[in-house]
Design an enzyme around this catalytic site. Structure first.
Site, PDB file in Angstrom:
ATOM      1  N   GLU A   1       9.387   8.697 -16.987  1.00 58.85           N
ATOM      2  CA  GLU A   1       8.024   9.189 -17.236  1.00 58.85           C
ATOM      3  C   GLU A   1       7.574   8.876 -18.655  1.00 58.85           C
ATOM      4  OE1 GLU A   1       8.136  13.325 -16.143  1.00 58.85           O
ATOM      5  OE2 GLU A   1       8.318  12.879 -14.015  1.00 58.85           O
TER       6      GLU A   1
ATOM      7  N   SER B   1      14.841  21.742 -16.285  1.00 55.32           N
ATOM      8  CA  SER B   1      13.652  22.569 -16.499  1.00 55.32           C
ATOM      9  C   SER B   1      14.077  23.877 -17.148  1.00 55.32           C
ATOM     10  CB  SER B   1      12.977  22.834 -15.157  1.00 55.32           C
ATOM     11  OG  SER B   1      12.169  23.991 -15.245  1.00 55.32           O
TER      12      SER B   1
ATOM     13  N   HIS C   1       0.831  -1.217   0.000  1.00 58.06           N
ATOM     14  CA  HIS C   1       0.000   0.000   0.000  1.00 58.06           C
ATOM     15  C   HIS C   1       0.864   1.265   0.000  1.00 58.06           C
ATOM     16  CE1 HIS C   1      -3.213  -2.765   1.318  1.00 58.06           C
ATOM     17  NE2 HIS C   1      -2.303  -3.225   2.151  1.00 58.06           N
TER      18      HIS C   1
END
Ligand code: ARG
Length: 470
Positions: free
Chosen positions: A290, A277, A156
């Site tokens: 990703e 970035s 979990h």
């Protein structure tokens, strides 16, 4: 507009219709397979006395030249042809004349395209299995080198029990091992040659289909000519196997993204495999992970697309099946690049073993072992579970770990605790005592590593590479 048909037509095809129907822009990828299939076909036709040896030689010479000219950029596969089959045949006739017009004897584009696609998928299956194999090698290295790199294991997404990085990598090893075996299974199942099925009902020429099949490394010919031209199960099986690979890569990517987050700091992705970035100078983003996670949707899409395309198609060939190509080619390229990049990222990643170990010490990952300690001293498990539960509550109030409590504090909750408890619930003991098959304890892990090392030494793709004719 160059077409193989037209005799029964009295009008030119509308340009829009030609373009909509044409597939050369994407089936040119099957060029090599088309030539190979044609060479095998005419070799068989000559053996059967359907073509003369001279005709066969002329055709093979022409096909070989076309192959060379395309490879060297002297001949371009352009959109004026309907499909790759038309391109090859038209060029052949231009080069060798009447003999070239006999290439298509006893063949239809239906069995031809079924063959081309199968040869392509078979070759790519081996290449993808190779990429999976290389990822497995990287994983095995990590397993060997991190037997005592302690870290928390999660359920979990909550810290549950301690484990090692070796064990965690071993879980992915098993997943990708099954993926490789799946590719091997489908390779065997699809490895039957559809050529000679004709349009769908075979042909009246006395073809030797077994011979053609053996020339291209197939197990044998397919056994029903209707099925041969309308079967794309093997494409669906491949896309399903690729979807499972992507699902595994995506789960792994998700963990890497979590481990790389500022809160966890378990890993550092190599500069070569991260991006920055444009606005925030401090950023170093896990874009590769990703993207791999994101591209999973695209591969699932290919599987859904093919399942839907094939649903409800009456026997035998229908033009709908031309839609098998673009999605399959895209899925294959996507999975190959994801596997290669993911492996590079994994191999260059730095693991912060100290941070991982400290994280494993927090979050009561030794609570199960503390309960087991009491059980070994004769307390029934359910009672032990309750005692440790109370202890955890006490620790939460004090903001400390079980190991940090004094013996008096422990005994206040249960008099069964003795000095040996500290050793029994230490991180190292918690991991090293887990020695059941498949568990993280050193000896159990070493056994798993030995078996998997053996698996890699005998893996199917090495063996089949030599059979692969392309
Ligand atoms: N381009 C077609 C395909 O990909 C080739 C087969 C054409 N056969 C036909 N009967 N029109 O499926």
């Amino acid at each position: 507009m160059a077409q193989l048909w037209g005799g029964r037509f009295t009008k030119e095809t509308d340009k829009l219709v030609f373009d909509f129907n044409a597939s050369v822009s994407f089936d040119k990828r099957l060029f090599e397979q088309d030539i190979e299939g044609s060479i095998a076909h005419v070799t068989m036709l000559a053996k059967q006395g359907i073509l003369t040896c001279e005709e066969k030689d002329a055709i093979i010479r022409g096909l070989t030249q076309i192959r060379q000219d395309v490879a060297q950029g002297r001949l371009l596969i352009t959109d004026e042809y309907e499909d790759i089959h038309s391109f090859v045949e038209a060029n052949l006739i231009e080069r060798v004349g009447d003999a070239g017009k006999k290439l298509h004897t006893g063949r239809s584009r239906n069995d031809q395209v079924a063959l081309d696609m199968k040869l392509y998928v078979r070759k790519e299956t081996v290449q993808i299995a190779d990429c999976v194999y290389e990822l497995l090698e990287t994983l095995l290295e990590l397993m060997k080198n991190n037997l005592t790199t302690y870290m928390p294991g999660f359920t979990h997404l909550q810290k549950a029990q301690p484990t090692t990085l070796s064990h965690h990598m071993g879980a992915y090893f098993e997943m990708f091992k099954r993926d490789m075996l799946r590719l091997g299974d489908l390779y065997h199942r699809m490895n039957y040659c559809p050529l000679g099925a004709g349009a769908f009902a075979g042909t009246t020429y006395r073809l030797d289909r077994s011979y053609t099949a053996s020339l291209m490394g197939f197990e044998g010919p397919t056994l029903n000519s209707m099925d041969s031209v309308s079967d794309r199960d093997y494409v669906i099986e491949l896309l399903s196997a690729l979807s499972t690979i992507m699902m595994h890569l995506s789960r792994f990517s998700e963990e890497i993204i979590i481990w790389n987050s500022n809160e966890y700091r378990f890993i550092d992705i190599d500069d070569g495999f991260s991006t920055g970035s444009s606005i925030m100078p401090q950023k170093k983003n896990p874009d590769i992970a990703e993207l791999v996670r994101g591209k999973t949707g695209r591969v699932y899409g290919a599987l859904m697309s093919m399942l839907t395309t094939m649903k409800g198609l009456p026997l035998a060939y229908n033009k709908d099946m031309q839609e098998d190509k673009e999605v399959t080619f895209d899925a294959i390229e996507t999975v190959k690049s994801c596997l290669v990049l993911f492996r590079g990222m994994l191999a260059t990643m730095k693991f912060h073993s100290k941070t991982m170990e400290e994280s494993a010490m927090k979050g009561f990952t030794n609570a199960t072992d503390a309960a087991d300690y009491l059980v070994n001293k004769g307390v029934p498990f359910r009672d032990a579970h309750a005692v440790i539960g109370r202890l955890v509550l006490y620790c939460l109030e004090k903001d400390s770990a079980i190991d940090d409590l004094s013996l008096e504090e422990l005994q206040a909750v249960s008099p069964v605790f003795e000095e040996d408890v500290y050793d029994a619930i230490s991180l190292k003991t918690c991991v090293e005592k887990r020695l059941t098959t498949g568990a993280p304890g050193r000896e159990a892990m070493e056994e798993a590593i030995r078996l998997n090392q053996d698996f890699l030494a005998h893996a199917w793709n090495r063996e089949y590479k030599t059979n692969e004719t392309m």
